[in-house]
Design a protein around this motif. Structure first.
Motif, PDB file in Angstrom:
ATOM      1  N   GLY A  95       0.518  -1.214  -0.039  1.00 31.94           N
ATOM      2  CA  GLY A  95       0.027   0.200  -0.071  1.00 31.94           C
ATOM      3  C   GLY A  95       0.977   1.266   0.117  1.00 31.94           C
ATOM      4  O   GLY A  95       0.492   2.466   0.317  1.00 31.94           O
ATOM      5  N   LEU A  96       2.044   1.323  -0.493  1.00 31.85           N
ATOM      6  CA  LEU A  96       3.058   2.344  -0.511  1.00 31.85           C
ATOM      7  C   LEU A  96       3.239   2.724  -2.086  1.00 31.85           C
ATOM      8  O   LEU A  96       4.251   3.292  -2.299  1.00 31.85           O
ATOM      9  CB  LEU A  96       4.205   2.367   0.324  1.00 31.85           C
ATOM     10  N   GLY A  97       2.399   2.283  -2.740  1.00 34.90           N
ATOM     11  CA  GLY A  97       2.801   2.663  -4.313  1.00 34.90           C
ATOM     12  C   GLY A  97       3.876   2.290  -5.050  1.00 34.90           C
ATOM     13  O   GLY A  97       4.516   2.910  -5.865  1.00 34.90           O
ATOM     14  N   SER A  98       4.499   1.016  -4.646  1.00 38.78           N
ATOM     15  CA  SER A  98       5.533   0.493  -5.353  1.00 38.78           C
ATOM     16  C   SER A  98       5.384   0.237  -6.969  1.00 38.78           C
ATOM     17  O   SER A  98       6.067   0.653  -7.527  1.00 38.78           O
ATOM     18  CB  SER A  98       5.752  -0.934  -4.830  1.00 38.78           C
ATOM     19  N   SER A  99       4.065  -0.194  -7.291  1.00 35.63           N
ATOM     20  CA  SER A  99       3.714  -0.242  -8.762  1.00 35.63           C
ATOM     21  C   SER A  99       3.779   0.988  -9.542  1.00 35.63           C
ATOM     22  O   SER A  99       4.224   1.373 -10.599  1.00 35.63           O
ATOM     23  CB  SER A  99       2.538  -1.124  -8.935  1.00 35.63           C
ATOM     24  N   SER A 174       2.991  -8.766   6.222  1.00 38.19           N
ATOM     25  CA  SER A 174       2.037  -9.499   5.304  1.00 38.19           C
ATOM     26  C   SER A 174       1.802  -8.420   4.128  1.00 38.19           C
ATOM     27  O   SER A 174       2.078  -7.243   4.169  1.00 38.19           O
ATOM     28  CB  SER A 174       0.623  -9.718   5.904  1.00 38.19           C
ATOM     29  N   ARG A 175       1.258  -9.090   3.092  1.00 36.41           N
ATOM     30  CA  ARG A 175       0.925  -8.284   1.745  1.00 36.41           C
ATOM     31  C   ARG A 175      -0.406  -8.005   1.371  1.00 36.41           C
ATOM     32  O   ARG A 175      -1.227  -8.978   1.787  1.00 36.41           O
ATOM     33  CB  ARG A 175       1.709  -9.035   0.461  1.00 36.41           C
ATOM     34  N   SER A 176      -0.613  -7.292   0.514  1.00 34.27           N
ATOM     35  CA  SER A 176      -2.071  -7.209   0.045  1.00 34.27           C
ATOM     36  C   SER A 176      -1.981  -6.772  -1.353  1.00 34.27           C
ATOM     37  O   SER A 176      -1.244  -6.045  -1.711  1.00 34.27           O
ATOM     38  CB  SER A 176      -2.884  -6.017   0.893  1.00 34.27           C
ATOM     39  N   GLU A 177      -2.839  -7.145  -2.339  1.00 40.06           N
ATOM     40  CA  GLU A 177      -2.820  -7.044  -3.734  1.00 40.06           C
ATOM     41  C   GLU A 177      -3.912  -6.216  -4.050  1.00 40.06           C
ATOM     42  O   GLU A 177      -5.241  -6.388  -3.482  1.00 40.06           O
ATOM     43  CB  GLU A 177      -3.038  -8.118  -4.613  1.00 40.06           C
ATOM     44  N   TYR A 232      -7.365  -7.707   6.057  1.00 39.44           N
ATOM     45  CA  TYR A 232      -6.275  -7.452   6.911  1.00 39.44           C
ATOM     46  C   TYR A 232      -6.777  -6.988   8.154  1.00 39.44           C
ATOM     47  O   TYR A 232      -6.895  -5.821   8.508  1.00 39.44           O
ATOM     48  CB  TYR A 232      -5.523  -6.133   6.277  1.00 39.44           C
ATOM     49  N   PRO A 233      -7.300  -8.215   9.152  1.00 41.35           N
ATOM     50  CA  PRO A 233      -7.946  -7.842  10.342  1.00 41.35           C
ATOM     51  C   PRO A 233      -6.911  -6.988  11.145  1.00 41.35           C
ATOM     52  O   PRO A 233      -7.406  -6.239  12.081  1.00 41.35           O
ATOM     53  CB  PRO A 233      -8.185  -9.079  10.948  1.00 41.35           C
ATOM     54  N   GLY A 255      -3.708  -1.210   1.224  1.00 39.54           N
ATOM     55  CA  GLY A 255      -3.119  -1.801   2.400  1.00 39.54           C
ATOM     56  C   GLY A 255      -2.245  -2.839   2.178  1.00 39.54           C
ATOM     57  O   GLY A 255      -1.688  -3.045   1.041  1.00 39.54           O
ATOM     58  N   PRO A 256      -1.670  -3.331   3.272  1.00 44.45           N
ATOM     59  CA  PRO A 256      -2.026  -3.418   4.708  1.00 44.45           C
ATOM     60  C   PRO A 256      -1.208  -2.488   5.466  1.00 44.45           C
ATOM     61  O   PRO A 256      -1.549  -2.564   6.839  1.00 44.45           O
ATOM     62  CB  PRO A 256      -1.723  -4.658   5.271  1.00 44.45           C
TER      63      PRO A 256
END
Length: 293
Positions: A95-99, A174-177, A232-233, A255-256
């Motif tokens: 969730g930090l704009g890597s793409s 953890s990661r999130s797509e 992402y609880p 996120g996350p």
């Protein structure tokens, strides 16, 4: 130019109610070096702390290469061959704009090779890859951006964040797509929730630029965050805990990662942050930087 070096900042999008609209550039940077060679494609990916280098393709599928070639085609720049070196520092899928940073670096490199200053078309080119302009525009322009799309054309306006703003990031392992979390969003929302979020998005621009004392109410959202919470609880729990402690916390982008918008850089000791790497990052005011390689 036949070689360029590009430094591009990370970004946090949405900032609570500004879904696909608000973006903030952050002082964490990916760096690429592009050299035009006689033929072929050579890619070196060097991990500067982002992790996951083994997952990054080293062929034409590489996102920087795809963006570079698309922008060069649009600008009329010939690329007989490319040697690309990437120094990755922005964590992937957090969730930090890597793409978006990868796309922006490719577009900016093409502008550098063409000897042209960045312009509105650069926002369009980068945003086409993302489908929205918030992250891409923040990485391009720096500071705080307000982005929108009109009949297929992406636009963004940069505004200057309040100088007392001190973002703190809590980054989990953890990661999130983005694609997966977007799938959790409903096709329709109640009118009352849409009106509530519109009012808070307008207030967020004022709070982020003029009156940070309003950041807590300004970052309330009813449009997307609670729908994504099951993905992402622990992120949702940390956002709720921080807000209960008076901190303007949001989910960063899809996120996350949790973004806490503070004016003192402090997370209260009473808030449990176990499982998250907490760091303060400055707002990046400059945006993408292009120099001769």
């Amino acid at each position: 130019m036949t070689s360029v070096r590009v430094s591009v900042p990370a970004s946090s999008a949405n900032l609570g109610p500004g879904f696909d609209t608000l973006g903030l550039a952050l002082g964490l940077h990916d760096v690429i070096e592009v050299q035009v060679i006689d033929s072929g494609l050579k890619i070196e990916v060097l991990d500067a702390g982002a992790g996951g280098v083994a997952e990054v393709p080293t062929d034409e599928r590489h996102l920087v290469v795809r963006a570079l070639r698309a922008a060069c085609d649009r600008l009329g720049v010939s690329l007989p061959g490319v040697h690309l070196r990437c120094f990755n520092a922005i964590p992937h899928a957090r969730g930090l704009g890597s793409s978006a940073a990868a796309v922006v670096s490719g577009v900016a490199a093409a502008y550098g090779l063409a000897g042209r200053p960045l312009d509105a078309e650069a926002v369009q080119l980068a945003s086409e890859f993302e489908g929205h302009a918030d992250n891409a525009a923040a990485s391009l322009l720096g500071g705080l951006v307000i982005a929108w799309c009109d009949k297929g054309r992406f636009h963004a306006e940069r505004v200057t964040p309040h100088p007392s703003l001190r973002p703190v990031l809590a980054v989990p392992a953890s990661r999130s797509e983005t694609e997966a979390t977007r799938g959790l969003l409903p096709a329709q929302v109640p009118h009352a929730d849409a009106a509530f979020t519109a009012s808070r998005a307008a207030l967020a621009v004022h709070a982020l630029t003029s009156d940070p004392s309003l950041l807590l109410p300004a970052t309330e959202d009813r449009l997307h965050q609670h729908y994504r919470a099951p993905a992402y609880p622990e992120t949702a729990r940390l956002v709720a805990d921080l807000r209960a402690a008076g901190i303007a916390a949001t989910v960063s982008g899809a996120g996350p990662t949790v973004l806490a918008l503070t004016t003192d850089g402090i997370i209260p000791a009473s808030v449990v942050v176990e499982g998250f790497e907490v760091t303060e990052l400055p707002v990046d005011l400059a945006g993408v930087q292009i120099t001769a390689g």
